[in-house]
Scaffold this motif. Structure first.
Motif, PDB file in Angstrom:
ATOM      1  N   ARG A  59       0.834  -1.208   0.000  1.00  0.00           N
ATOM      2  CA  ARG A  59       0.000   0.000   0.000  1.00  0.00           C
ATOM      3  C   ARG A  59       0.871   1.262   0.000  1.00  0.00           C
ATOM      4  NH1 ARG A  59      -5.208   1.045   4.023  1.00  0.00           N
ATOM      5  NH2 ARG A  59      -6.505   2.009   2.393  1.00  0.00           N
ATOM      6  N   GLY A  60       0.683   2.076  -1.026  1.00  0.00           N
ATOM      7  CA  GLY A  60       1.406   3.337  -1.116  1.00  0.00           C
ATOM      8  C   GLY A  60       2.791   3.238  -1.711  1.00  0.00           C
ATOM      9  N   PHE A  61       3.182   2.057  -2.174  1.00  0.00           N
ATOM     10  CA  PHE A  61       4.520   1.865  -2.745  1.00  0.00           C
ATOM     11  C   PHE A  61       4.397   1.153  -4.094  1.00  0.00           C
ATOM     12  CE2 PHE A  61       5.276   2.514   1.704  1.00  0.00           C
ATOM     13  CZ  PHE A  61       6.487   3.187   1.767  1.00  0.00           C
ATOM     14  N   TYR A  62       5.095   1.709  -5.087  1.00  0.00           N
ATOM     15  CA  TYR A  62       4.990   1.188  -6.451  1.00  0.00           C
ATOM     16  C   TYR A  62       6.383   1.059  -7.074  1.00  0.00           C
ATOM     17  CZ  TYR A  62       0.198   2.750  -5.683  1.00  0.00           C
ATOM     18  OH  TYR A  62      -1.055   2.946  -5.156  1.00  0.00           O
ATOM     19  N   GLU A  63       6.444   0.195  -8.083  1.00  0.00           N
ATOM     20  CA  GLU A  63       7.699  -0.055  -8.778  1.00  0.00           C
ATOM     21  C   GLU A  63       7.424  -0.013 -10.290  1.00  0.00           C
ATOM     22  OE1 GLU A  63      10.806  -3.050  -7.272  1.00  0.00           O
ATOM     23  OE2 GLU A  63       9.796  -4.089  -8.920  1.00  0.00           O
ATOM     24  N   THR A  64       8.209   0.775 -10.992  1.00  0.00           N
ATOM     25  CA  THR A  64       7.993   0.982 -12.418  1.00  0.00           C
ATOM     26  C   THR A  64       9.145   0.418 -13.233  1.00  0.00           C
ATOM     27  OG1 THR A  64       6.705   2.990 -12.026  1.00  0.00           O
ATOM     28  CG2 THR A  64       7.656   2.742 -14.205  1.00  0.00           C
ATOM     29  N   THR A  65       8.798  -0.237 -14.343  1.00  0.00           N
ATOM     30  CA  THR A  65       9.787  -0.815 -15.243  1.00  0.00           C
ATOM     31  C   THR A  65       9.536  -0.317 -16.663  1.00  0.00           C
ATOM     32  OG1 THR A  65       9.970  -2.803 -13.878  1.00  0.00           O
ATOM     33  CG2 THR A  65      10.768  -2.964 -16.146  1.00  0.00           C
ATOM     34  N   PHE A  66      10.610   0.075 -17.346  1.00  0.00           N
ATOM     35  CA  PHE A  66      10.521   0.583 -18.707  1.00  0.00           C
ATOM     36  C   PHE A  66      10.890  -0.510 -19.711  1.00  0.00           C
ATOM     37  CE2 PHE A  66      11.648   4.275 -16.053  1.00  0.00           C
ATOM     38  CZ  PHE A  66      10.576   5.102 -16.334  1.00  0.00           C
ATOM     39  N   GLN A  67      10.250  -0.453 -20.856  1.00  0.00           N
ATOM     40  CA  GLN A  67      10.535  -1.404 -21.931  1.00  0.00           C
ATOM     41  C   GLN A  67      10.404  -0.692 -23.270  1.00  0.00           C
ATOM     42  OE1 GLN A  67       8.248  -5.040 -21.761  1.00  0.00           O
ATOM     43  NE2 GLN A  67       8.628  -5.529 -23.903  1.00  0.00           N
ATOM     44  N   THR A  68      11.465  -0.662 -24.043  1.00  0.00           N
ATOM     45  CA  THR A  68      11.420  -0.022 -25.353  1.00  0.00           C
ATOM     46  C   THR A  68      10.623  -0.887 -26.328  1.00  0.00           C
ATOM     47  OG1 THR A  68      13.546   1.114 -25.031  1.00  0.00           O
ATOM     48  CG2 THR A  68      12.781   0.835 -27.295  1.00  0.00           C
ATOM     49  N   LEU A  69       9.609  -0.295 -26.930  1.00  0.00           N
ATOM     50  CA  LEU A  69       8.789  -0.997 -27.923  1.00  0.00           C
ATOM     51  C   LEU A  69       9.316  -0.786 -29.332  1.00  0.00           C
ATOM     52  CD1 LEU A  69       5.144  -0.274 -26.678  1.00  0.00           C
ATOM     53  CD2 LEU A  69       6.707  -2.096 -26.002  1.00  0.00           C
ATOM     54  N   ALA A  70       9.857   0.401 -29.579  1.00  0.00           N
ATOM     55  CA  ALA A  70      10.346   0.703 -30.923  1.00  0.00           C
ATOM     56  C   ALA A  70      11.419   1.777 -30.852  1.00  0.00           C
ATOM     57  CB  ALA A  70       9.191   1.169 -31.806  1.00  0.00           C
ATOM     58  N   GLU A  71      12.651   1.391 -31.146  1.00  0.00           N
ATOM     59  CA  GLU A  71      13.741   2.367 -31.192  1.00  0.00           C
ATOM     60  C   GLU A  71      13.574   3.296 -32.396  1.00  0.00           C
ATOM     61  OE1 GLU A  71      17.339   4.120 -29.882  1.00  0.00           O
ATOM     62  OE2 GLU A  71      16.360   2.394 -28.951  1.00  0.00           O
ATOM     63  N   HIS A  72      13.181   2.691 -33.520  1.00  0.00           N
ATOM     64  CA  HIS A  72      12.946   3.456 -34.756  1.00  0.00           C
ATOM     65  C   HIS A  72      11.519   3.146 -35.230  1.00  0.00           C
ATOM     66  CE1 HIS A  72      17.230   4.326 -34.838  1.00  0.00           C
ATOM     67  NE2 HIS A  72      17.468   3.036 -34.686  1.00  0.00           N
ATOM     68  N   PRO A  73      10.546   3.912 -34.779  1.00  0.00           N
ATOM     69  CA  PRO A  73       9.131   3.574 -35.031  1.00  0.00           C
ATOM     70  C   PRO A  73       8.753   3.479 -36.498  1.00  0.00           C
ATOM     71  CG  PRO A  73       9.358   5.792 -34.129  1.00  0.00           C
ATOM     72  CD  PRO A  73      10.679   5.130 -33.962  1.00  0.00           C
ATOM     73  N   ASN A  74       9.437   4.218 -37.352  1.00  0.00           N
ATOM     74  CA  ASN A  74       9.076   4.164 -38.772  1.00  0.00           C
ATOM     75  C   ASN A  74       9.490   2.864 -39.451  1.00  0.00           C
ATOM     76  OD1 ASN A  74       7.760   6.795 -39.506  1.00  0.00           O
ATOM     77  ND2 ASN A  74       9.620   7.579 -38.536  1.00  0.00           N
ATOM     78  N   ASP A  75      10.252   2.016 -38.737  1.00  0.00           N
ATOM     79  CA  ASP A  75      10.587   0.692 -39.261  1.00  0.00           C
ATOM     80  C   ASP A  75       9.441  -0.305 -39.076  1.00  0.00           C
ATOM     81  OD1 ASP A  75      13.056   1.674 -39.935  1.00  0.00           O
ATOM     82  OD2 ASP A  75      14.122   0.788 -38.230  1.00  0.00           O
ATOM     83  N   PHE A  76       8.410   0.098 -38.326  1.00  0.00           N
ATOM     84  CA  PHE A  76       7.298  -0.800 -38.007  1.00  0.00           C
ATOM     85  C   PHE A  76       6.104  -0.526 -38.917  1.00  0.00           C
ATOM     86  CE2 PHE A  76       9.974  -0.949 -34.371  1.00  0.00           C
ATOM     87  CZ  PHE A  76       9.732  -2.143 -33.726  1.00  0.00           C
ATOM     88  N   LYS A  77       5.348  -1.565 -39.193  1.00  0.00           N
ATOM     89  CA  LYS A  77       4.114  -1.418 -39.951  1.00  0.00           C
ATOM     90  C   LYS A  77       3.103  -0.623 -39.125  1.00  0.00           C
ATOM     91  CE  LYS A  77       4.649  -5.857 -42.335  1.00  0.00           C
ATOM     92  NZ  LYS A  77       4.068  -7.211 -42.547  1.00  0.00           N
ATOM     93  N   ASP A  78       2.153  -0.014 -39.815  1.00  0.00           N
ATOM     94  CA  ASP A  78       1.117   0.750 -39.113  1.00  0.00           C
ATOM     95  C   ASP A  78       0.389  -0.131 -38.099  1.00  0.00           C
ATOM     96  OD1 ASP A  78       1.727   3.032 -40.455  1.00  0.00           O
ATOM     97  OD2 ASP A  78       0.042   2.943 -41.851  1.00  0.00           O
ATOM     98  N   TYR A  79       0.247   0.404 -36.896  1.00  0.00           N
ATOM     99  CA  TYR A  79      -0.492  -0.187 -35.776  1.00  0.00           C
ATOM    100  C   TYR A  79       0.249  -1.348 -35.100  1.00  0.00           C
ATOM    101  CZ  TYR A  79      -3.950   2.356 -38.497  1.00  0.00           C
ATOM    102  OH  TYR A  79      -4.603   3.328 -39.227  1.00  0.00           O
ATOM    103  N   GLU A  80       1.415  -1.711 -35.598  1.00  0.00           N
ATOM    104  CA  GLU A  80       2.169  -2.801 -34.980  1.00  0.00           C
ATOM    105  C   GLU A  80       2.624  -2.420 -33.577  1.00  0.00           C
ATOM    106  OE1 GLU A  80       5.881  -5.819 -36.141  1.00  0.00           O
ATOM    107  OE2 GLU A  80       5.274  -4.222 -37.524  1.00  0.00           O
ATOM    108  N   ILE A  81       3.039  -1.184 -33.386  1.00  0.00           N
ATOM    109  CA  ILE A  81       3.482  -0.713 -32.071  1.00  0.00           C
ATOM    110  C   ILE A  81       2.295  -0.655 -31.105  1.00  0.00           C
ATOM    111  CG2 ILE A  81       4.491   1.218 -30.792  1.00  0.00           C
ATOM    112  CD1 ILE A  81       5.985   1.941 -33.411  1.00  0.00           C
ATOM    113  N   THR A  82       1.178  -0.145 -31.605  1.00  0.00           N
ATOM    114  CA  THR A  82      -0.037  -0.070 -30.788  1.00  0.00           C
ATOM    115  C   THR A  82      -0.483  -1.451 -30.339  1.00  0.00           C
ATOM    116  OG1 THR A  82      -0.769   1.947 -31.927  1.00  0.00           O
ATOM    117  CG2 THR A  82      -2.452   0.653 -30.784  1.00  0.00           C
TER     118      THR A  82
END
Length: 290
Positions: free
Chosen positions: A237-260
């Protein structure tokens, strides 16, 4: 009337914000009784959402999740009010990052970021991220109807050099920031339902085909920003932990809506792991294909 409502309610909010956490959570316990048992605030919506996405769970299981969710919701409401006066030291102790180096690496490379999250865990306290980076932080949000409370929310975020921009203004502001050469973190809580007539993409979310927000992906491609997802885990209670994860370093390399679509899968995993911490009061599945 807006000013009168603000004048009457603000002193109560300020008083709550200076309470020590022990008393703050005592108030949260009382609020839970009012919202869950007395008022039944959006209780029907929560129950319908849980029944829709968890048909395999028993009624008793869904009722348990409902109660746990309302307890967490009340904590979040009080924690958001606490943000008015909480110290940086307290915030750092209660909202920690497991791999802050992901963000700091982008800072070293002078790259702006599209930061995606869900309405899960505690997204309100993410603004303490500003204490660990020199990025300017912007969060896309829906403007409050009451202009005085809207100004208050903006003021609270500005304490930590984080700024709110409306969905309507987001394209212009983020484009202008890029032209100025500003290095920014741009936050998108992208899991809620867009207007059906403005939906560009549909996908399965928690087993139901629904329209999904694509603005974060669109802007990341337009402005060539890496896309990073952050998940929040409640430790206690009152304590949280956050973790980051890169989905796309270069988003234009992905097809439309793939990142979403990748983002939605990560949100689903959070919900399946601990469903009580998702924001079930919103009518996320109001538009769906049957």
């Amino acid at each position: 009337m807006q000013l009168l409502a603000f004048v009457l309610i603000y002193p109560l909010l300020w008083f709550v914000s200076i309470l020590p956490f022990r008393l703050l959570y005592a108030v949260s316990d009382m609020l839970f009784v009012v919202l869950y048992y007395v008022v039944g605030y959006r209780k029907k919506t929560v129950e319908e959402n849980l029944k829709l996405v968890f048909p395999e769970k028993s009624e008793a299981e869904r009722k348990r999740i409902t109660k746990q969710f309302f307890r967490h919701l009340c904590d979040m409401i009080l924690e958001a009010i606490k943000s008015m006066n909480i110290s940086v030291e307290d915030m750092k102790a209660r909202f920690k990052f497991t791999n802050i180096e992901v963000i700091q690496d982008y800072e070293k490379r002078q790259k702006s970021i599209a930061l995606m999250c869900a309405h899960y865990g505690s997204w309100e306290w993410i603004f303490i991220l500003q204490a660990y980076t020199s990025h300017l932080t912007f969060a896309i949000y829906k403007k409050l109807n009451n202009i005085y409370f809207d100004k208050l929310i903006r003021k609270i975020r500005a304490r930590y050099d984080s700024y709110l921009i409306t969905t309507k203004d987001s394209i212009d502001v983020l484009t202008d920031n890029k032209k100025k050469g500003l290095i920014t973190i741009n936050g998108f809580a992208a899991d809620q339902s867009p207007k059906k007539e403005k939906a560009y993409h549909w996908n399965t979310f928690m087993g139901i085909e629904v329209p999904v927000h694509t603005g974060a992906e669109m802007l990341s491609k337009k402005l060539d920003m890496p896309v990073v997802f952050f998940s929040v885990k409640r430790i206690k209670r009152g304590f949280y932990e956050t973790t980051f994860q890169t989905l796309a370093e270069h988003p234009n390399d992905f097809k439309d809506y793939e990142i979403t679509d990748q983002f939605l899968k990560l949100v689903e995993q959070q919900i399946h792991d601990e469903p009580q911490y998702y924001l079930w009061t919103h009518k996320r599945w109001k538009h769906r294909k049957v």
